[in-house]
Design a protein around this motif. Sequence first.
Motif, short mmCIF file in Angstrom:
data_model
loop_
_atom_site.label_atom_id
_atom_site.label_comp_id
_atom_site.label_asym_id
_atom_site.label_seq_id
_atom_site.Cartn_x
_atom_site.Cartn_y
_atom_site.Cartn_z
N VAL A 57 39.96 -24.26 38.64
CA VAL A 57 40.21 -23.42 39.83
C VAL A 57 38.87 -23.18 40.53
CG1 VAL A 57 40.98 -21.16 40.63
CG2 VAL A 57 42.20 -22.32 38.78
N PHE A 58 38.86 -23.39 41.85
CA PHE A 58 37.66 -23.22 42.66
C PHE A 58 37.88 -22.05 43.62
CE2 PHE A 58 35.53 -27.13 41.41
CZ PHE A 58 36.58 -27.83 40.82
N PRO A 59 37.50 -20.84 43.20
CA PRO A 59 37.75 -19.68 44.05
C PRO A 59 36.59 -19.36 44.98
CG PRO A 59 36.98 -18.95 41.91
CD PRO A 59 36.91 -20.45 41.90
N ASP A 60 36.87 -18.62 46.00
CA ASP A 60 35.81 -18.06 46.84
C ASP A 60 36.40 -16.82 47.52
OD1 ASP A 60 33.06 -18.36 47.81
OD2 ASP A 60 34.01 -18.43 49.78
N SER A 61 35.53 -15.96 48.00
CA SER A 61 36.02 -14.75 48.65
C SER A 61 35.11 -14.40 49.81
CB SER A 61 36.08 -13.60 47.64
OG SER A 61 34.82 -13.41 47.05
N GLU A 62 35.63 -13.65 50.75
CA GLU A 62 34.85 -13.24 51.91
C GLU A 62 34.77 -11.72 51.95
OE1 GLU A 62 33.27 -15.55 53.43
OE2 GLU A 62 34.38 -17.10 52.35
N PHE A 63 33.54 -11.22 52.10
CA PHE A 63 33.34 -9.76 52.06
C PHE A 63 31.99 -9.47 52.71
CE2 PHE A 63 31.78 -11.85 48.30
CZ PHE A 63 30.48 -11.36 48.18
N ASP A 64 31.73 -8.22 52.94
CA ASP A 64 30.43 -7.82 53.47
C ASP A 64 29.48 -7.65 52.28
OD1 ASP A 64 28.22 -6.69 54.58
OD2 ASP A 64 29.23 -4.93 55.42
N ALA A 65 28.47 -8.53 52.19
CA ALA A 65 27.57 -8.49 51.04
C ALA A 65 26.65 -7.27 51.08
CB ALA A 65 26.74 -9.76 50.99
N LYS A 66 26.51 -6.65 52.23
CA LYS A 66 25.62 -5.47 52.39
C LYS A 66 24.23 -5.74 51.83
CE LYS A 66 29.58 -2.38 52.36
NZ LYS A 66 30.24 -1.21 51.82
N LYS A 67 23.70 -6.86 52.22
CA LYS A 67 22.42 -7.31 51.67
C LYS A 67 21.28 -6.34 52.00
CE LYS A 67 22.91 -12.26 51.15
NZ LYS A 67 22.74 -13.55 51.75
N GLY A 68 20.43 -6.15 51.02
CA GLY A 68 19.20 -5.38 51.25
C GLY A 68 19.41 -3.90 51.43
N ARG A 69 20.61 -3.41 51.16
CA ARG A 69 20.86 -1.98 51.40
C ARG A 69 21.08 -1.20 50.11
NH1 ARG A 69 25.69 -1.87 55.39
NH2 ARG A 69 25.85 -4.12 55.26
N GLY A 70 21.06 -1.89 49.00
CA GLY A 70 21.26 -1.20 47.73
C GLY A 70 22.69 -0.74 47.51
N GLU A 71 23.60 -1.30 48.27
CA GLU A 71 25.00 -0.88 48.16
C GLU A 71 25.80 -1.88 47.32
OE1 GLU A 71 26.04 1.87 49.29
OE2 GLU A 71 24.74 2.45 50.96
N ILE A 72 26.94 -1.42 46.82
CA ILE A 72 27.89 -2.33 46.19
C ILE A 72 28.48 -3.20 47.30
CG2 ILE A 72 30.17 -2.44 45.10
CD1 ILE A 72 29.45 0.12 43.62
N PRO A 73 28.63 -4.52 47.10
CA PRO A 73 29.22 -5.35 48.14
C PRO A 73 30.61 -4.83 48.54
CG PRO A 73 28.30 -6.70 46.40
CD PRO A 73 28.24 -5.29 45.92
N GLY A 74 31.01 -5.17 49.75
CA GLY A 74 32.26 -4.63 50.29
C GLY A 74 33.51 -5.21 49.63
#
Lengths: 232, 626
Positions: B8-25
């Motif tokens: 299985v080759f999965p992928d997902s789309e989300f807000d990575a919130k890079k560089g902000r120290g947050e959990i990705p969206g």
Amino acid sequence: MADPTTGTETTAKKAPGTKTPGNSGSRPETEPIAPLTVGEVGDAASLAIDQQHMEDFASPDMEPGTVECRRPPKGAFFTVLPEKADGRWQNRAYYFTLELENRDPYLVAKPIADAKKDEEDTIRPILLVRFVLMNGTEGLWPVKLNPPDGKTNKWNTSAMTVLRVAESGKWVRIISKGEYRYNVSGKTMEQVPPKFSDRTFQQLVNEAFPVDRVIRTLDHPIWDELTHGTTK
Amino acid sequence: MITCQRAVFPDSEFDAKKGRGEIPGFPHCICAIEVFPDGREIEHRLAPPYPERLPWDRGDPYVTVGFALGAEAGSYKHAGYALPSPAIDLYAEYMVLHNTEMCRGDDGKEPGPSLIKACRRYGVPTMDPAYKEQMRALAYTKTELTPEELTALQDYCLDDDCRSGLRLFRAMRPHLDLARAPIRGAAMMQLEMMRWRGMPIDVPLYRRAERNAAAIAMKMRHELNRKLNFEIFYSGIFKRAAVFRMMQQRGIPIPVNPKTKKLSCSTRLIKPMIETYPEMKIFYEDKRMLDAFTRLGLEIGTDGRHRTWANPFGTKTGRNNPSTKALWGLPHTMRSFMRPDKPGMAIAQADFGAEHVGIAAALSGDPILMADYLTGDPYHQFAVAALGVSNPTAVQRQVYKACVLGRIFGMGAGTLARNLGISRSQAQRILDQMAARYPVLQAWLERILIKAAHLVPITATLGWSLTASGTGMDERTFLNFPMQANDSELLRLVFARAGDLPIIGCAHDSFILEDRVDRIEHTVWEMQEVMRAASRDLLGGFELRVDFKPSEDLTVYPDHFIDKRERDDGMRHWNWLMQLIEEAERDEGGRSDDRGRDAGSLDEGLLHAAEANNDANLEETTALEI
């Protein structure tokens, strides 16, 4: 097939080899991907690679790169080609070089070296020897020569010893410990054949010493630099 | 080994919130291509609300393959799914396969590739980067997607990301080590889980430090000049030549950078000398603090937790290589910005004791070194044997410790002499003593060099490898490589097996855990078991010691975490830092008062100059300290 209750949509797909829709092309897919047999995290003990047998993992060949005029690197085995004592040398020759600290050496034409030898101690005779590492990287080893006054230097003498061992059909590695010592590899020439390129010795010399690093005249800028200094 | 009928080759789309120290969206969509043995494929397009069970999870084993699976691990976690197992991360496998070629340049190791770059490396058709950016922008900026936008994102996710991953897998497959890849895959996902958890930071205190960083750095420079009684900062600019002059005048040998062959006072080269030369200890510790202040910028989320990318496989030895802005990239003193975030919570640190000596003992099979390691203090044992005394002094132990560690790191007599402030012949005698006591280790180290000189890959226990370049740097690299490469393999195996253990941070030999006070010691015990078992599995049954002393390694709210070295040093630097913050605030308060009376005062001008000097200092140190 869309399943609105779960937000899931699954689509049965075509047979292998058909064009995949999307923003990019695809290549023919002939080999099946599955089934696949893979390791598991719990298997680590049986998967750990025995550190006594690392040499079994052979390296793909590397491409030969540029030609440098320098001693073979201390961390790598190298070998050189032997020359017939009575024949014309094919893969080594005597030259004069001019060396300045932190600079690549210059090659000095013999008439110029003769003209300058009494006033310039940066010029010295060397034996330039073609060598090759196990990965096919070739270089030119400037072996310094003992002066003709009979006063030997053990670095020069031991370098010649290493050279003689290498030309006897061995892979050797230089070790600096008050003089040049050496290791002989357990690998023979049959096991790891040396990959000298098709380039001639002269081609290697020309690559290692481009035109601007060969001194053929007495009006070369280096003489002015040596006489008056430079801010460079 | 496990045979999987499906991949299985999965992928997902989300807000990575890079560089902000947050959990990705939360993921906008999760898509996958499921491949069967007959080549048949099913394309899955999922969107919120997600089903309770992944549609490809049919109860029988399947292998999950992706590129940088940490991202998908996050989406799975958001959607309530367990992390997939077994899983192969093509980013990790690319790093394993191409480590040597990525290390060939003069500027250190290349950064890891993007999916597009990896596909290009293998001649695999992939997406248009502009299109990828467009879709990323959509995923990053919108929280509510229209049905058309969701379809566009799913098309991209499935037809480009999943499909590129599948094609890349086909191309890489002949080169993949399928037996060991799932260990790396699991570790990559657990590293992402560590990032998710984040480190709790005393944010008010940290912000005070950050707000006053320029003024604090200025004071530190003055203070360092004063402590050394030498002006190594002139008008706020670091003067390397002044450091050389100071060292020359005081008879302190100046290290030579082995790469450039030039004199250097980089903190990396000064570090081994600090136990011998008190001035250099001051220089090393204060300069590192100062450098850290010039680049202070922890990524802290709105929940007060510090999250940063570990950059797995970022060094040639396979170790993580996090940014110097990560908390664990700062001097150990500044780790005390971390503290449990609420009453009833605790933080603990468990670390492999004398890890490199243990690894060297186990892999070389040197019986004396193994026995010395198992006593708990191999350096003491060596000093006892070499000196013929029953109770060596702390200084004597330090000398023999420097010798053991130095030799394992490829140090010769010249460097050892410089670091210990002894003659070269004395250093050589100590090295000879070591060779005599540990002949098997000595032969093993020599054997590694000989193998490396054949320009074949030197391979660690789980497949990480490096091939010599044929340059003069190889000897030093390869004496040290088996220890560092295997400690990073060990770290990954521990992560792969950590499951739900609440790891919030790690160094190469230690793990930071966070849990409730009433559970933390049991959690550490579980962690110790995982660490010990991992060491046994990779080191042929030899078990490394895992140190944890509740009195030293456990921090309970409201205390701050304290690194062992800082504690041993009597909290000197931390207290100094607190003092500097208070002074800077007092000065700032004074300035505010003055400002009310006389805007544009001289002090304000000086502070602006200090801020400018901060940047200048950073540039100079970055450029000079290679």
